[in-house]
Write an enzyme that holds these catalytic residues in place. Structure first.
Site, PDB file in Angstrom:
ATOM      1  N   THR A 131       0.817  -1.208   0.000  1.00 49.33           N
ATOM      2  CA  THR A 131       0.000   0.000   0.000  1.00 49.33           C
ATOM      3  C   THR A 131       0.857   1.268   0.000  1.00 49.33           C
ATOM      4  O   THR A 131       1.998   1.241   0.467  1.00 49.33           O
ATOM      5  CB  THR A 131      -0.888  -0.001   1.264  1.00 49.33           C
ATOM      6  OG1 THR A 131      -1.529   1.260   1.384  1.00 49.33           O
ATOM      7  CG2 THR A 131      -0.079  -0.242   2.535  1.00 49.33           C
ATOM      8  N   ASP A 132       0.252   2.361  -0.462  1.00 49.48           N
ATOM      9  CA  ASP A 132       0.956   3.648  -0.412  1.00 49.48           C
ATOM     10  C   ASP A 132       1.035   4.192   1.017  1.00 49.48           C
ATOM     11  O   ASP A 132       1.786   5.120   1.294  1.00 49.48           O
ATOM     12  CB  ASP A 132       0.273   4.682  -1.329  1.00 49.48           C
ATOM     13  CG  ASP A 132      -1.176   4.977  -0.968  1.00 49.48           C
ATOM     14  OD1 ASP A 132      -1.724   4.342  -0.043  1.00 49.48           O
ATOM     15  OD2 ASP A 132      -1.764   5.869  -1.617  1.00 49.48           O
ATOM     16  N   GLU A 133       0.245   3.593   1.947  1.00 48.44           N
ATOM     17  CA  GLU A 133       0.216   4.130   3.317  1.00 48.44           C
ATOM     18  C   GLU A 133       1.554   3.959   4.031  1.00 48.44           C
ATOM     19  O   GLU A 133       1.801   4.617   5.045  1.00 48.44           O
ATOM     20  CB  GLU A 133      -0.908   3.474   4.126  1.00 48.44           C
ATOM     21  CG  GLU A 133      -2.265   3.737   3.512  1.00 48.44           C
ATOM     22  CD  GLU A 133      -3.436   3.581   4.480  1.00 48.44           C
ATOM     23  OE1 GLU A 133      -3.213   3.405   5.681  1.00 48.44           O
ATOM     24  OE2 GLU A 133      -4.581   3.644   4.004  1.00 48.44           O
ATOM     25  N   TYR A 156      -1.881  -0.545  10.977  1.00 44.34           N
ATOM     26  CA  TYR A 156      -2.006  -1.198   9.666  1.00 44.34           C
ATOM     27  C   TYR A 156      -0.802  -0.873   8.784  1.00 44.34           C
ATOM     28  O   TYR A 156      -0.126  -1.775   8.269  1.00 44.34           O
ATOM     29  CB  TYR A 156      -3.311  -0.767   8.965  1.00 44.34           C
ATOM     30  CG  TYR A 156      -3.315  -1.079   7.471  1.00 44.34           C
ATOM     31  CD1 TYR A 156      -3.352  -2.393   7.020  1.00 44.34           C
ATOM     32  CD2 TYR A 156      -3.263  -0.051   6.521  1.00 44.34           C
ATOM     33  CE1 TYR A 156      -3.338  -2.682   5.652  1.00 44.34           C
ATOM     34  CE2 TYR A 156      -3.253  -0.336   5.156  1.00 44.34           C
ATOM     35  CZ  TYR A 156      -3.284  -1.651   4.728  1.00 44.34           C
ATOM     36  OH  TYR A 156      -3.259  -1.930   3.386  1.00 44.34           O
ATOM     37  N   LYS A 160       2.232  -3.252   7.273  1.00 44.35           N
ATOM     38  CA  LYS A 160       2.517  -3.416   5.834  1.00 44.35           C
ATOM     39  C   LYS A 160       3.963  -2.994   5.547  1.00 44.35           C
ATOM     40  O   LYS A 160       4.658  -3.630   4.753  1.00 44.35           O
ATOM     41  CB  LYS A 160       1.535  -2.606   4.979  1.00 44.35           C
ATOM     42  CG  LYS A 160       0.097  -3.111   4.993  1.00 44.35           C
ATOM     43  CD  LYS A 160      -0.094  -4.518   4.406  1.00 44.35           C
ATOM     44  CE  LYS A 160       0.092  -4.583   2.905  1.00 44.35           C
ATOM     45  NZ  LYS A 160      -0.305  -5.913   2.375  1.00 44.35           N
TER      46      LYS A 160
END
Ligand code: NAD
Ligand code: DAU
Length: 351
Positions: A131-133, A156, A160
């Site tokens: 993810t870009d997060e 989260y 990741k």
């Protein structure tokens, strides 16, 4: 003949990817490994479940013994790893599940792949979907590049980020052929209605309040889920092991503007007077650690591998609303039982 393991194939993005691969690559054998958590739903794949190149395996990636046995038995040629706990709000209330599945689960898969392929890594591939997060948050300008330093803020995104680091470490330390892609927010059919778009479509339909976090000024870059699946296909078949690619929609929306657009479309499709559901908007306590803005620079993927998003937002958004309104049974099935407890816990004292 390739044997490919796709993890998390019963979830939102995984089911679109499984469908694409089963239909497009009839000479591959596709194994969908999924624990069927609250987010996993085999109904998402009812149209491909009888195809001879599709196989479902129910199992937990946290269970190392089970994963090692599965790899020893099936000797997959490649892994595309999507299984994860994926909702930021749940990670705030229960971080441990995220560490188990997203970190330990990923390392279990890496170990099993390394052990199975140890004699010869040629032609093998471990593709990790991320993810870009992991990059953290942006101010008003700029966008995430593949070289942007990691700076996760939620349990989260921290889980990741950790899994991404392990994937890179297995490439650099053991020579395992790996790929990583970091994608922006997906939208489309089959997304569990805890995420903004399906949750709000369902709430508008039932005239329930729309819980907007903070001031509604956070910005997300939205990509249609089939475009994400197509990007994974492109990267899987064309990228050099060891690489990372950002995937994005080039389509930034401030939450409140997106919500107003959603209200406009749902009211129109339900034959309600324009703007009737605006009164449902309810500003609630902000999400803890809420990242202000995400934006993706996907230049590398475009220039090196030629991928670009195909689905225009206006088109994709209409299709998405239509899908949720037409698939009432799907929505009712996934929002019965434990969903109501979740909704009460998450929003009960905010609304
Ligand atoms: P999802 O929550 O809809 O689906 C996750 C799937 O993983 C479910 O089918 C679930 O049953 C399965 N799963 C969970 N724990 C498992 C375990 N321990 N063992 C086996 N299976 C397990 O998630 P999604 O939105 O489809 O996201 C898929 C992947 O893409 C995730 O890795 C996520 O981090 C990443 N991603 C998502 C988005 C997005 O906008 N949704 C954007 C970028 C990246
Ligand atoms: O950027 C990619 C990520 O996008 C993925 O890695 C995650 O798996 C996926 O869940 C998504 O994360 P977000 O936190 O951005 O998505 P979510 O749909 O939860 O929220 C989108 C925005 O809407 C965010 O700014 C929070 C806000 N929001 C969300 C909900 C559920 C609200 O204002 N109210 C809500 O009730």
């Amino acid at each position: 003949m390739k044997k490919i393991l796709i993890t998390g194939g019963a979830g939102f993005i995984g089911s679109h990817l499984v469908r694409l691969f089963v239909n497009k690559y009839t000479d591959y054998q596709i194994y969908n490994l999924d624990k069927l958590t609250y987010a996993g739903n085999l109904e998402n794949l009812s149209d491909v479940e009888k195809k001879s190149n599709y196989h479902f395996v129910k199992g937990d990636i946290v269970d190392a013994g089970f994963i090692n046995e599965l790899f020893a038995e099936q000797r997959f040629d490649a892994v595309i790893h999507l299984a994860a706990e994926s909702h930021v709000d749940r990670s705030i209330t229960n971080p441990m599940e995220f560490i188990f599945t997203n970190v330990v689960g990923t390392v279990n898969l890496l170990n099993a792949a390394k052990e199975t392929w140890k004699d010869d890594f040629t032609g093998k591939l471990f593709y990790h979907v991320s993810t870009d997060e992991v990059y953290g948050t942006l101010g008003d300008n700029g966008s995430f590049k593949e070289t942007t330093p990691y700076s996760p803020h939620s349990p989260y995104s921290a889980s990741k980020a950790s899994s991404d680091h392990f994937v890179r470490a297995y490439h650099d330390t053991y020579g395992l052929p790996t790929l990583i892609s970091n994608c922006s927010n997906n939208y489309g059919p089959n997304q569990f209605p805890e995420k903004l778009i399906p949750l709000f479509i369902n709430n508008i339909k039932h005239k329930k309040k729309l819980p907007v976090y903070g001031k509604g000024i956070n910005v997300r870059d939205w990509l249609y889920v089939e475009d994400h699946a197509a990007a994974i296909d492109t990267i899987f078949h064309n990228a050099k092991p060891g690489q990372t690619y950002n995937i994005g929609g080039n389509n930034e929306w401030k939450n409140i503007d997106l919500i107003k657009k959603l209200i406009e479309i749902v009211d129109r499709k339900l034959g309600r007077p324009a703007g009737e559901s605006l009164e449902l908007i309810t500003y609630v306590t902000d999400r803890a650690g809420h990242d202000l803005r995400y934006a993706i620079d996907a230049t590398k993927l475009k220039t090196e591998l030629g991928w670009e998003p195909k689905v225009k937002f206006t088109e994709g958004f209409e299709t998405t609303v239509e899908w949720y309104l037409a698939n009432e049974k799907w929505l009712d099935n996934v929002t019965s039982g434990s969903y109501m407890d979740y909704y009460q816990k998450m929003y009960g004292n905010r609304l």
